[in-house]
Scaffold this motif. Sequence first.
Motif, PDB file in Angstrom:
ATOM      1  N   UNK A 104       6.096 -32.640  19.662  1.00  0.00           N
ATOM      2  CA  UNK A 104       7.313 -32.574  18.848  1.00  0.00           C
ATOM      3  C   UNK A 104       7.095 -31.554  17.726  1.00  0.00           C
ATOM      4  N   UNK A 105       8.167 -30.847  17.312  1.00  0.00           N
ATOM      5  CA  UNK A 105       8.017 -29.808  16.278  1.00  0.00           C
ATOM      6  C   UNK A 105       7.821 -30.350  14.868  1.00  0.00           C
ATOM      7  N   UNK A 106       8.279 -31.577  14.614  1.00  0.00           N
ATOM      8  CA  UNK A 106       8.133 -32.191  13.284  1.00  0.00           C
ATOM      9  C   UNK A 106       7.755 -33.662  13.457  1.00  0.00           C
ATOM     10  N   UNK A 107       7.317 -34.277  12.371  1.00  0.00           N
ATOM     11  CA  UNK A 107       6.992 -35.713  12.435  1.00  0.00           C
ATOM     12  C   UNK A 107       8.238 -36.554  12.668  1.00  0.00           C
ATOM     13  N   UNK A 140       0.250 -39.875  26.217  1.00  0.00           N
ATOM     14  CA  UNK A 140       0.867 -39.032  27.242  1.00  0.00           C
ATOM     15  C   UNK A 140       2.381 -39.108  27.175  1.00  0.00           C
ATOM     16  N   UNK A 141       3.014 -38.087  27.771  1.00  0.00           N
ATOM     17  CA  UNK A 141       4.477 -38.077  27.864  1.00  0.00           C
ATOM     18  C   UNK A 141       4.855 -38.828  29.134  1.00  0.00           C
ATOM     19  N   UNK A 142       5.822 -39.717  29.014  1.00  0.00           N
ATOM     20  CA  UNK A 142       6.291 -40.496  30.152  1.00  0.00           C
ATOM     21  C   UNK A 142       6.751 -39.559  31.276  1.00  0.00           C
ATOM     22  N   UNK A 151      10.874 -31.563  24.376  1.00  0.00           N
ATOM     23  CA  UNK A 151       9.416 -31.590  24.531  1.00  0.00           C
ATOM     24  C   UNK A 151       8.898 -30.253  25.059  1.00  0.00           C
ATOM     25  N   UNK A 152       9.545 -29.724  26.096  1.00  0.00           N
ATOM     26  CA  UNK A 152       9.080 -28.447  26.681  1.00  0.00           C
ATOM     27  C   UNK A 152       9.211 -27.303  25.679  1.00  0.00           C
TER      28      UNK A 152
END
Length: 201
Positions: A104-107, A140-142, A151-152
């Motif tokens: 992710x780009x931010x929290x 991990x990503x589901x 996400x990508x």
Amino acid sequence: MARYTGPKAKISRRFGEPVMGTSKALTKKNYPPGQHGRGRRSKKSEYSLQLAEKQKVKYTYGILEKQFRNVFHRAAVKDGITGVNLLQLCESRLDNTVYRLGIAPTRRAARQLVSHKHIMVDGEIVNIASYALRPGQLISVREKSKSLEAITNSLSGHSARRFNWLEWEGSDMTGKFVTYPERDQIPENVNEQLIVELYSK
């Protein structure tokens, strides 16, 4: 899900650094927010400095007051230096780790991915952003979420910088929380000793 929903640029301007992600407001207005932002007196009391440092960590990691107090208590009873323990516990949060891995780009975005059940820990879906990871656990990503645009895009735009306490396998979108980071490995500009002094009063 309790979280801060107020203005982000205002918080960043208060501390003079991008605590809630990059913001154009910092370059346009490099002074504190409010009517008297430009003319505010620079000399601050000891308590003011301690409180500001605590607030900075809270906003950086997206933790509310009561939760932060609980994290500090856990850091205080744990072996080692309380201030370092505090930052290590903040870094081991699931939402922070998802952000550090570049998923992710931010929290804030990482928190949303977790709460929407896109993230798994050791093969099980975990939707609690504050979940405390332990060394050796896999993130991990589901499977159904691997093609998710958010996400990508984040992974493709993520800088090559990796963190020593994390491992990342891009081919199957799996990371590992190897160990708690040392203080000099944590990039956040924080004086954790001031927070310890604040809570010691």
